[in-house]
Motif scaffolding. Structure first.
Motif, PDB file in Angstrom:
ATOM      1  N   GLY A 133      10.611 -12.097  -0.484  1.00  0.00           N
ATOM      2  CA  GLY A 133      11.155 -11.445   0.365  1.00  0.00           C
ATOM      3  C   GLY A 133       9.393 -11.382   0.486  1.00  0.00           C
ATOM      4  O   GLY A 133       8.468 -11.146   0.236  1.00  0.00           O
ATOM      5  N   LYS A 134       9.334 -10.399   1.797  1.00  0.00           N
ATOM      6  CA  LYS A 134       8.301  -9.782   2.545  1.00  0.00           C
ATOM      7  C   LYS A 134       7.247  -9.214   2.473  1.00  0.00           C
ATOM      8  O   LYS A 134       6.456  -8.451   1.987  1.00  0.00           O
ATOM      9  CB  LYS A 134       8.672  -9.603   4.659  1.00  0.00           C
ATOM     10  CG  LYS A 134       8.905  -8.672   4.341  1.00  0.00           C
ATOM     11  CD  LYS A 134       9.322  -8.650   6.638  1.00  0.00           C
ATOM     12  CE  LYS A 134      10.256  -6.718   6.497  1.00  0.00           C
ATOM     13  NZ  LYS A 134      10.361  -7.075   8.128  1.00  0.00           N
ATOM     14  N   TYR A 135       8.135  -8.275   0.876  1.00  0.00           N
ATOM     15  CA  TYR A 135       7.609  -6.631   0.419  1.00  0.00           C
ATOM     16  C   TYR A 135       6.789  -7.833  -1.329  1.00  0.00           C
ATOM     17  O   TYR A 135       6.317  -6.573  -1.721  1.00  0.00           O
ATOM     18  CB  TYR A 135       8.884  -5.953   0.170  1.00  0.00           C
ATOM     19  CG  TYR A 135       9.147  -5.555   1.485  1.00  0.00           C
ATOM     20  CD1 TYR A 135       8.604  -4.536   2.874  1.00  0.00           C
ATOM     21  CD2 TYR A 135      10.300  -5.817   1.779  1.00  0.00           C
ATOM     22  CE1 TYR A 135       9.211  -4.367   4.018  1.00  0.00           C
ATOM     23  CE2 TYR A 135      11.205  -5.237   2.823  1.00  0.00           C
ATOM     24  CZ  TYR A 135      10.037  -4.467   4.042  1.00  0.00           C
ATOM     25  OH  TYR A 135      11.224  -4.056   4.852  1.00  0.00           O
TER      26      TYR A 135
END
Length: 169
Positions: free
Chosen positions: A134-136
């Protein structure tokens, strides 16, 4: 879902009569006491064996399989995984899942995609889901009832509420 679940990995031989020294990979080591049949995965191929005996030594399971009666035959199984088929796996409690079923599940907080479960760390007090993609970046999510709201193995989806401060938004 995976049909065969890994319960151990052959670390070495033990003695001269074909006994295998196995590192257990199951959360319930006592499940070896009830094993009648295991499948050994070698080079991607599964072979069925009847279990002749099981005993414990330090942190290892010492297991004797029918037909494996010499050190040389046992040595051929070194580094192989021992598996059970799902129908012979131990029954799960409520809110308990096989790690193999959790891997690759997509994790969401509300509608926000956080990534897929790539590993499950067993810490003793609670498991921790390793989520990537994911983006994290990598997120370590504690597998607690107030964090993991719903696990849908059939649809490979996990719904969570992240604790405050776990990720920077």
């Amino acid at each position: 879902m995976v049909e065969y679940l890994t319960v151990g990995k052959v670390a070495n031989t033990h003695g001269v009569h074909g006994e295998l020294k196995v590192i257990p990979t199951t959360s319930d080591i006592s499940r070896f006491d009830y094993l009648k049949i295991v499948w050994v995965e070698k080079n991607g191929k599964l072979t069925e064996y009847f279990v002749d005996s099981v005993r414990y030594h330090k942190n290892f399971v010492l297991i004797r399989l029918h037909g494996i009666d010499t050190m040389d035959k046992a040595a051929e199984l070194k580094n192989c995984e021992l598996k059970v088929n799902r129908k012979n796996a131990r029954p799960l409690d409520e809110n308990e899942f096989f790690i193999a079923d959790l891997l690759e599940c997509e994790v969401y907080e509300g509608d926000e995609y956080l990534g897929k479960i790539t590993d499950v760390l067993q810490t003793g007090s609670n498991d921790v889901y390793v989520v990537n993609g994911g983006k994290y970046g990598e997120i370590l999510i504690p597998a607690l009832l107030n964090v993991v709201l719903k696990v849908d193995i059939e649809n490979k989806r996990v719904q969570v509420v992240l604790p405050e401060g776990l990720i920077e938004r």
